[in-house]
Design an enzyme around this catalytic site. Structure first.
Site, PDB file in Angstrom:
ATOM      1  N   PRO A  25       0.170 -18.071  -1.518  1.00 45.18           N
ATOM      2  CA  PRO A  25       0.776 -16.939  -2.231  1.00 45.18           C
ATOM      3  C   PRO A  25       1.655 -17.416  -3.385  1.00 45.18           C
ATOM      4  O   PRO A  25       2.486 -18.311  -3.208  1.00 45.18           O
ATOM      5  CB  PRO A  25       1.616 -16.248  -1.151  1.00 45.18           C
ATOM      6  CG  PRO A  25       1.780 -17.257  -0.059  1.00 45.18           C
ATOM      7  CD  PRO A  25       0.606 -18.159  -0.119  1.00 45.18           C
ATOM      8  N   LEU A  26       1.443 -16.818  -4.555  1.00 43.91           N
ATOM      9  CA  LEU A  26       2.172 -17.234  -5.762  1.00 43.91           C
ATOM     10  C   LEU A  26       2.642 -16.015  -6.539  1.00 43.91           C
ATOM     11  O   LEU A  26       1.818 -15.282  -7.112  1.00 43.91           O
ATOM     12  CB  LEU A  26       1.250 -18.069  -6.655  1.00 43.91           C
ATOM     13  CG  LEU A  26       0.780 -19.412  -6.097  1.00 43.91           C
ATOM     14  CD1 LEU A  26      -0.415 -19.935  -6.896  1.00 43.91           C
ATOM     15  CD2 LEU A  26       1.921 -20.432  -6.103  1.00 43.91           C
ATOM     16  N   GLN A 101      -0.078 -10.546   0.866  1.00 43.88           N
ATOM     17  CA  GLN A 101       1.171 -11.007   1.486  1.00 43.88           C
ATOM     18  C   GLN A 101       2.230  -9.906   1.394  1.00 43.88           C
ATOM     19  O   GLN A 101       2.570  -9.436   0.304  1.00 43.88           O
ATOM     20  CB  GLN A 101       1.707 -12.277   0.811  1.00 43.88           C
ATOM     21  CG  GLN A 101       2.831 -12.889   1.661  1.00 43.88           C
ATOM     22  CD  GLN A 101       3.570 -14.029   0.996  1.00 43.88           C
ATOM     23  OE1 GLN A 101       3.976 -13.935  -0.159  1.00 43.88           O
ATOM     24  NE2 GLN A 101       3.783 -15.117   1.730  1.00 43.88           N
ATOM     25  N   HIS A 176       5.179 -12.124   5.393  1.00 42.64           N
ATOM     26  CA  HIS A 176       5.980 -13.203   4.787  1.00 42.64           C
ATOM     27  C   HIS A 176       7.286 -13.340   5.583  1.00 42.64           C
ATOM     28  O   HIS A 176       8.233 -12.589   5.367  1.00 42.64           O
ATOM     29  CB  HIS A 176       6.262 -12.849   3.332  1.00 42.64           C
ATOM     30  CG  HIS A 176       6.824 -13.978   2.515  1.00 42.64           C
ATOM     31  ND1 HIS A 176       7.241 -15.168   3.065  1.00 42.64           N
ATOM     32  CD2 HIS A 176       7.031 -14.096   1.182  1.00 42.64           C
ATOM     33  CE1 HIS A 176       7.679 -15.964   2.092  1.00 42.64           C
ATOM     34  NE2 HIS A 176       7.568 -15.334   0.948  1.00 42.64           N
ATOM     35  N   ALA A 178       8.920 -16.299   5.774  1.00 36.24           N
ATOM     36  CA  ALA A 178       9.339 -17.649   5.384  1.00 36.24           C
ATOM     37  C   ALA A 178      10.298 -17.627   4.197  1.00 36.24           C
ATOM     38  O   ALA A 178      10.711 -16.561   3.723  1.00 36.24           O
ATOM     39  CB  ALA A 178       8.089 -18.463   5.024  1.00 36.24           C
ATOM     40  N   TYR A 181      13.578 -15.295   3.071  1.00 40.02           N
ATOM     41  CA  TYR A 181      13.544 -13.836   2.882  1.00 40.02           C
ATOM     42  C   TYR A 181      13.861 -13.117   4.202  1.00 40.02           C
ATOM     43  O   TYR A 181      14.270 -13.754   5.166  1.00 40.02           O
ATOM     44  CB  TYR A 181      12.206 -13.423   2.262  1.00 40.02           C
ATOM     45  CG  TYR A 181      12.049 -14.051   0.883  1.00 40.02           C
ATOM     46  CD1 TYR A 181      12.923 -13.708  -0.153  1.00 40.02           C
ATOM     47  CD2 TYR A 181      11.101 -15.034   0.632  1.00 40.02           C
ATOM     48  CE1 TYR A 181      12.835 -14.314  -1.403  1.00 40.02           C
ATOM     49  CE2 TYR A 181      11.008 -15.647  -0.617  1.00 40.02           C
ATOM     50  CZ  TYR A 181      11.877 -15.277  -1.625  1.00 40.02           C
ATOM     51  OH  TYR A 181      11.804 -15.880  -2.856  1.00 40.02           O
ATOM     52  N   ARG A 228       3.530 -16.143   7.935  1.00 36.32           N
ATOM     53  CA  ARG A 228       3.978 -17.360   7.250  1.00 36.32           C
ATOM     54  C   ARG A 228       5.394 -17.729   7.690  1.00 36.32           C
ATOM     55  O   ARG A 228       6.294 -16.880   7.683  1.00 36.32           O
ATOM     56  CB  ARG A 228       3.953 -17.171   5.725  1.00 36.32           C
ATOM     57  CG  ARG A 228       4.246 -18.473   5.015  1.00 36.32           C
ATOM     58  CD  ARG A 228       4.027 -18.453   3.519  1.00 36.32           C
ATOM     59  NE  ARG A 228       3.603 -19.781   3.116  1.00 36.32           N
ATOM     60  CZ  ARG A 228       3.694 -20.276   1.893  1.00 36.32           C
ATOM     61  NH1 ARG A 228       4.156 -19.545   0.915  1.00 36.32           N
ATOM     62  NH2 ARG A 228       3.310 -21.507   1.633  1.00 36.32           N
ATOM     63  N   ASN A 235      19.465 -25.832   3.160  1.00 32.06           N
ATOM     64  CA  ASN A 235      20.200 -25.865   1.895  1.00 32.06           C
ATOM     65  C   ASN A 235      19.333 -25.408   0.735  1.00 32.06           C
ATOM     66  O   ASN A 235      19.359 -25.984  -0.351  1.00 32.06           O
ATOM     67  CB  ASN A 235      20.697 -27.298   1.620  1.00 32.06           C
ATOM     68  CG  ASN A 235      22.127 -27.283   1.154  1.00 32.06           C
ATOM     69  OD1 ASN A 235      22.672 -26.206   0.856  1.00 32.06           O
ATOM     70  ND2 ASN A 235      22.740 -28.436   1.061  1.00 32.06           N
ATOM     71  N   GLY A 300       2.397 -29.452  -1.256  1.00 32.39           N
ATOM     72  CA  GLY A 300       2.245 -30.785  -1.820  1.00 32.39           C
ATOM     73  C   GLY A 300       0.926 -31.469  -1.521  1.00 32.39           C
ATOM     74  O   GLY A 300       0.799 -32.678  -1.717  1.00 32.39           O
ATOM     75  N   GLY A 321      -0.865 -24.268  -3.689  1.00 31.30           N
ATOM     76  CA  GLY A 321      -0.185 -23.318  -4.565  1.00 31.30           C
ATOM     77  C   GLY A 321      -0.402 -23.658  -6.026  1.00 31.30           C
ATOM     78  O   GLY A 321      -1.361 -23.188  -6.658  1.00 31.30           O
TER      79      GLY A 321
HETATM   80  C1  LIG Z   1       5.197 -19.853  -9.153  1.00 35.37           C
HETATM   81  C2  LIG Z   1       5.347 -19.834  -7.658  1.00 35.37           C
HETATM   82  C3  LIG Z   1       5.416 -18.632  -6.990  1.00 35.37           C
HETATM   83  C4  LIG Z   1       5.500 -18.592  -5.594  1.00 35.37           C
HETATM   84  N1  LIG Z   1       5.499 -17.372  -4.948  1.00 35.37           N
HETATM   85  C5  LIG Z   1       5.421 -17.311  -3.601  1.00 35.37           C
HETATM   86  C6  LIG Z   1       5.268 -16.062  -2.933  1.00 35.37           C
HETATM   87  O1  LIG Z   1       5.183 -14.984  -3.539  1.00 35.37           O
HETATM   88  N2  LIG Z   1       5.197 -16.084  -1.573  1.00 35.37           N
HETATM   89  C7  LIG Z   1       5.284 -17.244  -0.855  1.00 35.37           C
HETATM   90  O2  LIG Z   1       5.220 -17.206   0.372  1.00 35.37           O
HETATM   91  N3  LIG Z   1       5.416 -18.440  -1.470  1.00 35.37           N
HETATM   92  C8  LIG Z   1       5.460 -18.502  -2.811  1.00 35.37           C
HETATM   93  N4  LIG Z   1       5.527 -19.723  -3.445  1.00 35.37           N
HETATM   94  C9  LIG Z   1       5.383 -20.965  -2.643  1.00 35.37           C
HETATM   95  C10 LIG Z   1       3.912 -21.398  -2.621  1.00 35.37           C
HETATM   96  O3  LIG Z   1       3.144 -20.522  -1.821  1.00 35.37           O
HETATM   97  C11 LIG Z   1       3.774 -22.809  -2.036  1.00 35.37           C
HETATM   98  O4  LIG Z   1       4.410 -22.841  -0.796  1.00 35.37           O
HETATM   99  C12 LIG Z   1       4.365 -23.884  -2.930  1.00 35.37           C
HETATM  100  O5  LIG Z   1       3.865 -23.770  -4.258  1.00 35.37           O
HETATM  101  C13 LIG Z   1       4.082 -25.284  -2.393  1.00 35.37           C
HETATM  102  O6  LIG Z   1       2.676 -25.502  -2.350  1.00 35.37           O
HETATM  103  P1  LIG Z   1       1.970 -26.447  -3.438  1.00 35.37           P
HETATM  104  O7  LIG Z   1       2.662 -27.799  -3.332  1.00 35.37           O
HETATM  105  O8  LIG Z   1       0.544 -26.510  -3.046  1.00 35.37           O
HETATM  106  O9  LIG Z   1       2.193 -25.833  -4.792  1.00 35.37           O
HETATM  107  C14 LIG Z   1       5.514 -19.795  -4.846  1.00 35.37           C
HETATM  108  C15 LIG Z   1       5.483 -21.015  -5.531  1.00 35.37           C
HETATM  109  C16 LIG Z   1       5.393 -21.051  -6.905  1.00 35.37           C
HETATM  110  C17 LIG Z   1       5.290 -22.386  -7.608  1.00 35.37           C
END
Ligand SMILES: Cc1cc2nc3c(=O)[nH]c(=O)nc-3n(C[C@H](O)[C@H](O)[C@H](O)COP(=O)(O)O)c2cc1C
Length: 364
Positions: A25-26, A101, A176, A178, A181, A228, A235, A300, A321
């Protein structure tokens, strides 16, 4: 069939995924319209990424009360359901699968979003974070402790949102719980000092999640519901861990075994926790033995590390992500070991097509 585990199909409690790569989710803040609806631009963005085995949408607000960031789409009004229909159709037309989500930010919101009213939270404790409103970055405030009535209403809002997700054609929903929130705020002692049924014991702190699952099962089968969790977050986003945090998440994960969910979606620590005495540093390894159903792991990962975590059987699916944000054809790029596009952080949350639908796909 592909011999590499990452590209093998997967049966997600009856939903057939064509590979084991999940788009995480992004939040992209592209619903810069009055009604906070997903648009044809949103549909294009998700359609471009429909080769993922499963897409989990950006966090989408379950009510006006849930809002904590500008230009985030909602899933509580008819117009919003219509907007999401464009998205689910676009993804399904390309053979993809997509979960919505469902999100409530709790105390990470700000009175600017609520006509000056205080945001909801388990307890009146300021996270001392920043909120991004129409007025730019502003300090969070001391929120208002939710009444039991307001907790019940919020659970109803999640149920309503889940029903709307079904109406909009989603293959499922992810709760969500996690990243600091609302649900996460209930789980941790730093943000929950309630003395009623929703605070105190581990069971009480987790209650809102299980009440929500019990409520939404009337409108969506639980094999289409994911949860999630981000157990080792310290922190960050106002969350502090203590000696009860990991036992709380262990309780939650073990208890979720009994619900026949589509999956649990866990994240490795967002920020290093090696020096945090109460933290677990390897989330997939720690929680895998506790959960019998599908476990999605995130944070990551690249092709090599994702392959390893699947081969080691520490997870069933891997969510990516930023790699999916910048590479609409991430699956193809991993299959062909092609180079990846670089993500442009400047356009993560800015309106319009730039940095959203203009990341190039491979031409050959
Ligand atoms: C631009 C951005 C927006 C994100 N929005 C959400 C979100 O709406 N909901 C959520 O659970 N996590 C969100 N995240 C966290 C991502 O789902 C993910 O946990 C994080 O990018 C780490 O994964 P990655 O290393 O593959 O990028 C967001 C991260 C980024 C970078």
């Amino acid at each position: 069939m592909d011999k590499q585990i990452l590209f093998m199909p997967y049966n997600l409690s009856g939903t057939e995924l064509k590979n084991r790569m999940v788009m995480a989710p992004l939040t992209r803040s592209r619903s810069d319209n009055q009604e906070k609806v997903a648009t044809t631009l949103t549909a294009t963005y998700y359609q471009q990424r429909a080769t993922a085995g499963l897409i989990i949408t950006e966090g989408t607000n379950v009510s006006t009360n849930a809002v904590g960031y500008i230009n985030v789409p909602g899933i509580y009004s008819e117009a919003q359901v219509e907007g999401w229909k464009l998205v689910t159709k676009a993804v399904h037309d390309k053979g993809g699968k997509i979960f919505a989500q469902l999100w409530h930010v709790g105390r990470l919101s700000h009175p600017d979003f609520h006509n000056g009213e205080l945001p909801y939270a388990p307890s009146a404790i300021n996270p001392h974070e920043k909120s991004y409103t129409q007025n730019g970055f502003v300090d969070t405030v001391t929120p208002r402790a939710m009444t039991i009535e307001e907790i019940k209403q919020t659970i109803q809002d999640f149920k309503n949102a889940a029903a709307n997700a079904v109406a909009a054609g989603f293959d499922g929903v992810e709760i969500h719980a996690a990243n600091g929130y609302l649900f996460h705020q209930f789980f941790n002692n730093c943000s929950n000092i309630r003395t009623d049924d929703y605070g105190g014991s581990i069971e009480n702190k987790a209650r809102i999640l299980f009440d929500t699952i019990n409520a939404i099962k009337d409108v969506i089968a639980l094999n289409k519901v994911g949860v999630r969790l981000n157990p080792s977050m310290h922190n960050f986003m106002g969350i502090l861990m203590d000696e009860e945090t990991i036992p709380t998440f262990e309780y939650i994960v073990k208890r979720l075994n009994g619900y026949g969910l589509a999956y649990i979606h866990l994240t490795e620590p967002f920020v290093p926790v090696d020096d945090v005495p109460f933290a677990v540093t390897e989330i997939a390894k720690h929680f895998r033995p506790l959960y019998k159903g599908t476990l999605i792991i995130n944070k990551g990962f690249n092709k090599a590390t994702a392959t390893k975590v699947l081969e080691d059987a520490d997870a069933d699916l891997v969510a990516f992500g930023v790699p999916f944000l910048a590479n609409p054809d991430l699956v193809k790029r991993y299959k062909t070991d092609a180079e990846l596009n670089k993500a442009d952080q400047q356009t993560f949350y800015t309106p319009g097509a730039k940095g959203y639908v203009d990341y190039p796909a491979l031409t050959v």
